[in-house]
Scaffold this motif. Structure first.
Motif, PDB file in Angstrom:
ATOM      1  N   LEU A  19       0.826  -1.207   0.000  1.00  0.00           N
ATOM      2  CA  LEU A  19       0.000   0.000   0.000  1.00  0.00           C
ATOM      3  C   LEU A  19       0.861   1.259   0.000  1.00  0.00           C
ATOM      4  CD1 LEU A  19      -2.731   1.393   0.158  1.00  0.00           C
ATOM      5  CD2 LEU A  19      -2.721   0.982   2.617  1.00  0.00           C
ATOM      6  N   VAL A  37      -4.847   4.967  -8.092  1.00  0.00           N
ATOM      7  CA  VAL A  37      -4.827   3.845  -7.155  1.00  0.00           C
ATOM      8  C   VAL A  37      -4.457   2.591  -7.943  1.00  0.00           C
ATOM      9  CG1 VAL A  37      -6.174   2.440  -5.564  1.00  0.00           C
ATOM     10  CG2 VAL A  37      -6.537   4.917  -5.648  1.00  0.00           C
ATOM     11  N   MET A  41      -1.995  -1.511  -4.474  1.00  0.00           N
ATOM     12  CA  MET A  41      -2.413  -0.753  -3.302  1.00  0.00           C
ATOM     13  C   MET A  41      -3.703  -1.349  -2.720  1.00  0.00           C
ATOM     14  SD  MET A  41      -1.608   3.080  -4.726  1.00  0.00           S
ATOM     15  CE  MET A  41      -2.179   3.946  -3.271  1.00  0.00           C
ATOM     16  N   MET A  42      -4.622  -1.701  -3.595  1.00  0.00           N
ATOM     17  CA  MET A  42      -5.862  -2.331  -3.125  1.00  0.00           C
ATOM     18  C   MET A  42      -5.576  -3.682  -2.477  1.00  0.00           C
ATOM     19  SD  MET A  42      -8.500  -0.412  -3.558  1.00  0.00           S
ATOM     20  CE  MET A  42      -9.669  -1.664  -3.080  1.00  0.00           C
ATOM     21  N   GLY A  44      -2.824  -4.619  -1.089  1.00  0.00           N
ATOM     22  CA  GLY A  44      -2.148  -4.371   0.177  1.00  0.00           C
ATOM     23  C   GLY A  44      -3.115  -3.978   1.275  1.00  0.00           C
ATOM     24  N   ALA A  45      -4.083  -3.115   0.959  1.00  0.00           N
ATOM     25  CA  ALA A  45      -5.058  -2.686   1.962  1.00  0.00           C
ATOM     26  C   ALA A  45      -5.926  -3.860   2.420  1.00  0.00           C
ATOM     27  CB  ALA A  45      -5.920  -1.562   1.398  1.00  0.00           C
ATOM     28  N   LEU A  82      -9.321   2.148   2.801  1.00  0.00           N
ATOM     29  CA  LEU A  82     -10.000   1.228   1.880  1.00  0.00           C
ATOM     30  C   LEU A  82     -11.127   1.912   1.121  1.00  0.00           C
ATOM     31  CD1 LEU A  82     -10.152  -2.189   3.735  1.00  0.00           C
ATOM     32  CD2 LEU A  82      -9.482  -1.816   1.373  1.00  0.00           C
ATOM     33  N   ALA A  85      -9.559   4.329  -1.435  1.00  0.00           N
ATOM     34  CA  ALA A  85      -8.927   3.577  -2.524  1.00  0.00           C
ATOM     35  C   ALA A  85      -9.981   2.880  -3.388  1.00  0.00           C
ATOM     36  CB  ALA A  85      -7.940   2.562  -1.954  1.00  0.00           C
ATOM     37  N   ARG A  89     -10.534   3.467  -7.398  1.00  0.00           N
ATOM     38  CA  ARG A  89      -9.710   2.433  -8.023  1.00  0.00           C
ATOM     39  C   ARG A  89      -9.807   2.414  -9.542  1.00  0.00           C
ATOM     40  NH1 ARG A  89     -14.400   0.289  -6.941  1.00  0.00           N
ATOM     41  NH2 ARG A  89     -15.254  -1.425  -8.158  1.00  0.00           N
ATOM     42  N   ILE A 102      -4.764   9.128   1.258  1.00  0.00           N
ATOM     43  CA  ILE A 102      -4.467   7.692   1.312  1.00  0.00           C
ATOM     44  C   ILE A 102      -3.060   7.483   1.884  1.00  0.00           C
ATOM     45  CG2 ILE A 102      -4.026   5.634  -0.097  1.00  0.00           C
ATOM     46  CD1 ILE A 102      -6.312   6.604  -1.944  1.00  0.00           C
ATOM     47  N   THR A 106      -2.238   5.965   5.645  1.00  0.00           N
ATOM     48  CA  THR A 106      -1.410   4.762   5.705  1.00  0.00           C
ATOM     49  C   THR A 106      -0.225   4.983   6.638  1.00  0.00           C
ATOM     50  OG1 THR A 106      -2.060   4.150   3.468  1.00  0.00           O
ATOM     51  CG2 THR A 106      -0.054   3.136   4.335  1.00  0.00           C
TER      52      THR A 106
END
Length: 116
Positions: A19, A37, A41-42, A44-45, A82, A85, A89, A102, A106
Motif C-alpha cells: 500500500l 490507485v 495498493m488495493m 495491500g489494503a 480502503l 482507494a 480504483r 491515502i 497509511t
C-alpha cells in the motif's frame, strides 16, 4: 501459536508495504494530477485488513492482552483508506488531496502500530 502469529504479522507488513509502496512510487505524479490507485495498493489494503483481523483473533486465542482501543482506531483508519482507494480504483487520475489522504492515513496507521 507464536509461529502462526509471526506468519500473519509478516503478511500484515507485506500488505502495508504494498500500500505505501504504491503511494510512494507515485509521489512525482501527485503534483501533475496523474496519480492513480494501483491494484497493488488495493491488494495491500485488503491484506492488511484480513491479516490484522486474524492477528487480533490469534492473540486473543493465545490469551495475550489486546489493546482494543488501539485496534479500533487502526481499523477505522484502515477502513478510511480502503473506502478512498475503492471509490477511486477505476479512476484514471485521482485528485491530489484524495491520493495524499491515502498516503497520510497509511503512514498514520504505521505510527499508531509502532508508537502506541
Amino acid at each position: 501459536m507464536d509461529a502462526l502469529i509471526n506468519v500473519f504479522l509478516a503478511f500484515h507488513i507485506i500488505g502495508i508495504a504494498a500500500l505505501l509502496g504504491g503511494f510512494l512510487t507515485q509521489m512525482k505524479l501527485i503534483g501533475a494530477g496523474e496519480a492513480r490507485v494501483l491494484p497493488g495498493m488495493m491488494h495491500g489494503a485488503w491484506t492488511m485488513l484480513v491479516t490484522g483481523l486474524a492477528l487480533v483473533g490469534l492473540n486473543e486465542a493465545d490469551d495475550q492482552e489486546v489493546n482494543n482501543l488501539k485496534i479500533g482506531v487502526k481499523l477505522a483508519v484502515l477502513l478510511a483508506v480502503l473506502v478512498l482507494a475503492y471509490l477511486n480504483r477505476d479512476e484514471e487520475r485521482v485528485a491530489a488531496p484524495v491520493f495524499g489522504a491515502i498516503g497520510l492515513l497509511t503512514t498514520l496507521n504505521i505510527f499508531l502500530a509502532t508508537l502506541w
